[in-house]
Design a protein around this motif. Structure first.
Motif, PDB file in Angstrom:
ATOM      1  N   GLU A 218       0.827  -1.197   0.000  1.00 29.03           N
ATOM      2  CA  GLU A 218       0.000   0.000   0.000  1.00 29.03           C
ATOM      3  C   GLU A 218       0.862   1.248   0.000  1.00 29.03           C
ATOM      4  OE1 GLU A 218      -3.283   0.302   2.705  1.00 29.03           O
ATOM      5  OE2 GLU A 218      -3.520  -1.874   2.792  1.00 29.03           O
ATOM      6  N   HIS A 222       0.878   4.943  -2.126  1.00 26.12           N
ATOM      7  CA  HIS A 222       0.930   6.314  -1.608  1.00 26.12           C
ATOM      8  C   HIS A 222       2.080   7.101  -2.223  1.00 26.12           C
ATOM      9  CE1 HIS A 222      -1.686   4.845   1.696  1.00 26.12           C
ATOM     10  NE2 HIS A 222      -2.056   6.091   1.768  1.00 26.12           N
ATOM     11  N   ARG A 248      -5.204   0.031  -3.323  1.00 28.33           N
ATOM     12  CA  ARG A 248      -5.774   0.571  -2.093  1.00 28.33           C
ATOM     13  C   ARG A 248      -4.946   1.768  -1.609  1.00 28.33           C
ATOM     14  NH1 ARG A 248      -8.549  -1.472   3.397  1.00 28.33           N
ATOM     15  NH2 ARG A 248      -8.766   0.669   4.074  1.00 28.33           N
ATOM     16  N   ASP A 252      -6.452   5.569  -1.276  1.00 28.83           N
ATOM     17  CA  ASP A 252      -6.354   6.300  -0.009  1.00 28.83           C
ATOM     18  C   ASP A 252      -5.575   7.600  -0.195  1.00 28.83           C
ATOM     19  OD1 ASP A 252      -7.798   4.413   1.343  1.00 28.83           O
ATOM     20  OD2 ASP A 252      -6.101   3.502   2.378  1.00 28.83           O
ATOM     21  N   ARG A 255      -7.669  10.200  -2.013  1.00 26.67           N
ATOM     22  CA  ARG A 255      -8.693  10.780  -1.141  1.00 26.67           C
ATOM     23  C   ARG A 255      -8.064  11.833  -0.222  1.00 26.67           C
ATOM     24  NH1 ARG A 255      -9.378   7.355   2.301  1.00 26.67           N
ATOM     25  NH2 ARG A 255     -10.430   5.818   0.993  1.00 26.67           N
ATOM     26  N   GLU A 256      -6.891  11.495   0.309  1.00 28.30           N
ATOM     27  CA  GLU A 256      -6.245  12.412   1.233  1.00 28.30           C
ATOM     28  C   GLU A 256      -5.782  13.704   0.551  1.00 28.30           C
ATOM     29  OE1 GLU A 256      -3.397   9.999   3.410  1.00 28.30           O
ATOM     30  OE2 GLU A 256      -5.041   8.630   3.915  1.00 28.30           O
ATOM     31  N   GLU A 279     -12.941  -3.763   0.757  1.00 28.21           N
ATOM     32  CA  GLU A 279     -12.904  -2.835   1.887  1.00 28.21           C
ATOM     33  C   GLU A 279     -12.346  -1.461   1.514  1.00 28.21           C
ATOM     34  OE1 GLU A 279     -13.681  -3.268   5.323  1.00 28.21           O
ATOM     35  OE2 GLU A 279     -14.586  -5.230   5.024  1.00 28.21           O
ATOM     36  N   ARG A 281     -12.303   2.171  -0.070  1.00 22.79           N
ATOM     37  CA  ARG A 281     -13.383   3.150  -0.257  1.00 22.79           C
ATOM     38  C   ARG A 281     -13.048   4.056  -1.431  1.00 22.79           C
ATOM     39  NH1 ARG A 281     -13.305   6.360   4.651  1.00 22.79           N
ATOM     40  NH2 ARG A 281     -11.112   5.864   4.550  1.00 22.79           N
TER      41      ARG A 281
ATOM     42  N   GLU B 218     -14.263  -2.698   8.426  1.00 26.30           N
ATOM     43  CA  GLU B 218     -13.619  -1.396   8.532  1.00 26.30           C
ATOM     44  C   GLU B 218     -14.661  -0.294   8.644  1.00 26.30           C
ATOM     45  OE1 GLU B 218     -10.442  -0.377   5.882  1.00 26.30           O
ATOM     46  OE2 GLU B 218      -9.888  -2.474   5.613  1.00 26.30           O
ATOM     47  N   GLN B 245      -9.554  -5.409  11.584  1.00 26.85           N
ATOM     48  CA  GLN B 245     -10.290  -4.693  10.542  1.00 26.85           C
ATOM     49  C   GLN B 245     -11.003  -3.477  11.115  1.00 26.85           C
ATOM     50  OE1 GLN B 245     -12.201  -8.299   8.409  1.00 26.85           O
ATOM     51  NE2 GLN B 245     -12.073  -6.671   6.884  1.00 26.85           N
ATOM     52  N   ARG B 248      -8.463  -0.885  11.898  1.00 26.57           N
ATOM     53  CA  ARG B 248      -7.987  -0.160  10.722  1.00 26.57           C
ATOM     54  C   ARG B 248      -8.978   0.938  10.337  1.00 26.57           C
ATOM     55  NH1 ARG B 248      -4.960  -1.301   5.104  1.00 26.57           N
ATOM     56  NH2 ARG B 248      -5.070   0.904   4.617  1.00 26.57           N
ATOM     57  N   GLU B 256      -8.464  10.976   9.291  1.00 28.76           N
ATOM     58  CA  GLU B 256      -9.245  11.877   8.451  1.00 28.76           C
ATOM     59  C   GLU B 256      -9.884  13.010   9.237  1.00 28.76           C
ATOM     60  OE1 GLU B 256     -11.708   9.275   6.024  1.00 28.76           O
ATOM     61  OE2 GLU B 256      -9.894   8.194   5.439  1.00 28.76           O
ATOM     62  N   GLU B 279      -0.291  -3.125   7.548  1.00 28.43           N
ATOM     63  CA  GLU B 279      -0.471  -2.112   6.509  1.00 28.43           C
ATOM     64  C   GLU B 279      -1.222  -0.872   7.007  1.00 28.43           C
ATOM     65  OE1 GLU B 279       0.331  -2.129   3.034  1.00 28.43           O
ATOM     66  OE2 GLU B 279       1.532  -3.942   3.213  1.00 28.43           O
ATOM     67  N   ARG B 281      -1.770   2.562   8.891  1.00 27.99           N
ATOM     68  CA  ARG B 281      -0.844   3.670   9.179  1.00 27.99           C
ATOM     69  C   ARG B 281      -1.324   4.411  10.410  1.00 27.99           C
ATOM     70  NH1 ARG B 281      -1.388   7.266   4.587  1.00 27.99           N
ATOM     71  NH2 ARG B 281      -3.477   6.409   4.587  1.00 27.99           N
TER      72      ARG B 281
END
Lengths: 334, 334
Positions: A218, A222, A248, A252, A255-256, A279, A281, B218, B245, B248, B256, B279, B281
């Motif tokens: 992952e 990033h 994934r 992520d 989105r950030e 899982e 998004r 999640e 899960q 996470r 966020e 994985e 963070r």
DNA sequence: CTGAAAGCGCTTACAG
DNA sequence: CTGAAAGCGCTTACAG
């Protein structure tokens, strides 16, 4: 109940016939009155007689077992392959030994020897990449060996997924959605699969758009996004990732940064690894390698070989499917 | 090489002895000159003789195989358990049949029958929760059955993780780090494990702090954080999650919102499911149920039972460990 | 139409 | 010290 199983002698006595007749009745061989045959079968069901597979095996030289050898500790590839094998073979009465050997040649040998001692009808060697061999010598074994998702010998049957076709399917999907500035973020270039997927990508988008090679993580997703978005110039509107984990990370990271998926950028993954793809998004549209089907084919193939049928050696490449979720937008696949 | 295995007759002929002597030499039984014994062994190694396990099994009533039955398609529990079983038993020459039966009773019966036909020395039934049975009747089988991570019969041996102790370990860790407003975000209260973990949580923090029950996902982690942070009043400084899960989702949701993990809030997970925990963070500090050890114990137990040793029936609860990563801050565990 | 016998590859009393 | 014989639970020519 321990140690009290009915043997064919018990059955013969119960049905009032000889053991030969009992045997032939059950196997629908020999000749005898229908009445006798039925009577034997009735008694067999009644006393719960089931023939001892070890005794049968001794005669037929078939154990109705096969071994699945794997170095994929994680089970991401092995589990679906195993499920397919098992599903295909249980109907034929064959059970599967699972042997996880990590990357330990000594452990591999111990497991192979144990399987040979038990006279498995065949072995399926499976791994996590098609360009690496298991750390164990499988040539000159007295049983057939089939390879699935690991490198086999030239004269053997090897099953693998069609990386090129799968990747092409993913990129075509992005194109079909109107995406034009598509980049590829993928794993280490040392992987055969990575090169094949990148080739497919190139064959569609041409050589002007960049592919980024990194690790299967992952965090690499990033990093790649940071590198791309921090650089000057126009940004991608589509990203084809070499794995769901990378995808994934990419999703992520986008989105950030306030980049919307799929509104601004469509993202496709690779693997359809439920736990990751579903899982994310939004959930990932991704390539499924049909590993269960691959397992089924491999199982049927060892079985054929075990039964003495001849099978054309070579590499069998199975097509991938695209699983559409929400990371690309657009409608359902044709 | 197919079909050309050396039998004990070949060995006897090669060594110039009778097959009885050959057999006794290899098994270190009977009496004969050391010289003869050595000679036989030397020839055995030379021609690669390995006794046919089916023939031996017929005599000894031991097949040196066991079956692992599971309805955990995903393999998250089964794989480590399997690894432990295999590791413990390979040294004893026993191989493991893996049978994934989903929740299909018919499929379960087919697999159990196939295993019994092959005269497995025992069966390990494993699942994904301790308060549900496999959809197949395992009582009155002619072989011993041991349960791992699934509900067993009262007179059997069942292995499971100590949810209470594991949860207590996690909450104590948060307390030790100076956290005082600790909440619990976990799975469905219908799960025995969930209730046990919540009990442990309550026993330490008292009844004033809230536990939130939801699903194993999640997204539930996200929702729970939203619910907590959108409510008035002081916010938690520690969160003990019922799964990795969920943890996470919690960690992502906090990030966020601009809440720092672990600076503002420490988060602990449960499962030590590498793919999720590592994985996240930051990577999750989490409870490990030692499933491999559990598998090892279960394997050794069926083996003991198969060899006729008596084993005390009952539920064996194995301790959990805390795996410290970066989601809590603080130093290494004592 | 049915059964006695041989045999698969071993091990284990038993005999010499 | 070594080997012939019986037997584990089946199947398969073969005989009747």
């Amino acid at each position: 109940m321990r140690g009290s199983r009915a043997t064919i002698h018990d059955l013969a006595a119960a049905a009032g016939v000889s053991i030969s007749t009992a045997s032939k009745a059950l196997n629908n061989t020999g000749r005898m009155s229908e009445e006798t045959r039925e009577r034997v079968k009735r008694f067999a069901a009644e006393i719960g007689f089931r023939p001892n597979a070890m005794a049968r095996g001794l005669l037929s030289n078939r154990s109705f077992t096969i071994g699945l050898l794997t170095n994929d500790t994680y089970g991401r590839f092995t589990l679906p392959v195993m499920a397919g094998i098992s599903e295909a073979l249980v109907d034929h009465g064959v059970s599967v030994f699972l042997c996880a050997i990590e990357d330990d040649p000594a452990l591999g040998k111990v497991h192979v020897d144990a399987m040979l001692d038990k006279h498995v009808d065949g072995i399926i060697a499976s791994g996590k990449r098609v360009d690496r061999r298991l750390p164990v010598d499988l040539s000159n074994l007295p049983v057939p060996v089939v390879y699935a998702f690991t490198e086999g010998t030239p004269d053997s049957v090897t099953f693998c997924a069609n990386d090129f076709q799968g990747a092409a399917r993913a990129v075509d999907w992005l194109i079909g959605l109107g995406r034009r500035r598509i980049v590829h973020i993928t794993g280490p270039e040392t992987f055969f699969s990575v090169r094949k997927r990148a080739e497919a990508y190139r064959s569609i988008v041409g050589d002007d758009l960049p592919a980024f090679y990194g690790t299967w993580s992952e965090i690499w997703g990033h990093e790649a996004v940071a590198r791309i978005w921090n650089a000057p110039g126009p940004k991608p509107d589509g990203i084809f990732c070499g794995s769901d984990q990378i995808a994934r990370g990419v999703v992520d990271a986008l989105r950030e940064r306030g980049v919307r998926v799929p509104a601004d950028v469509s993202v496709v993954g690779f693997d359809n690894w439920e736990i990751v793809a579903a899982e994310t998004r939004p959930p990932l549209t991704t390539v499924d390698m049909n590993l269960k089907t691959l397992g089924r084919e491999a199982g049927l193939t060892v079985l054929a070989l075990a039964e003495g049928r001849t099978v054309e050696p070579g590499i069998r490449t199975l097509p991938c499917d695209l699983i559409v979720r929400q990371s690309c937008g657009g409608e359902q696949p044709r």
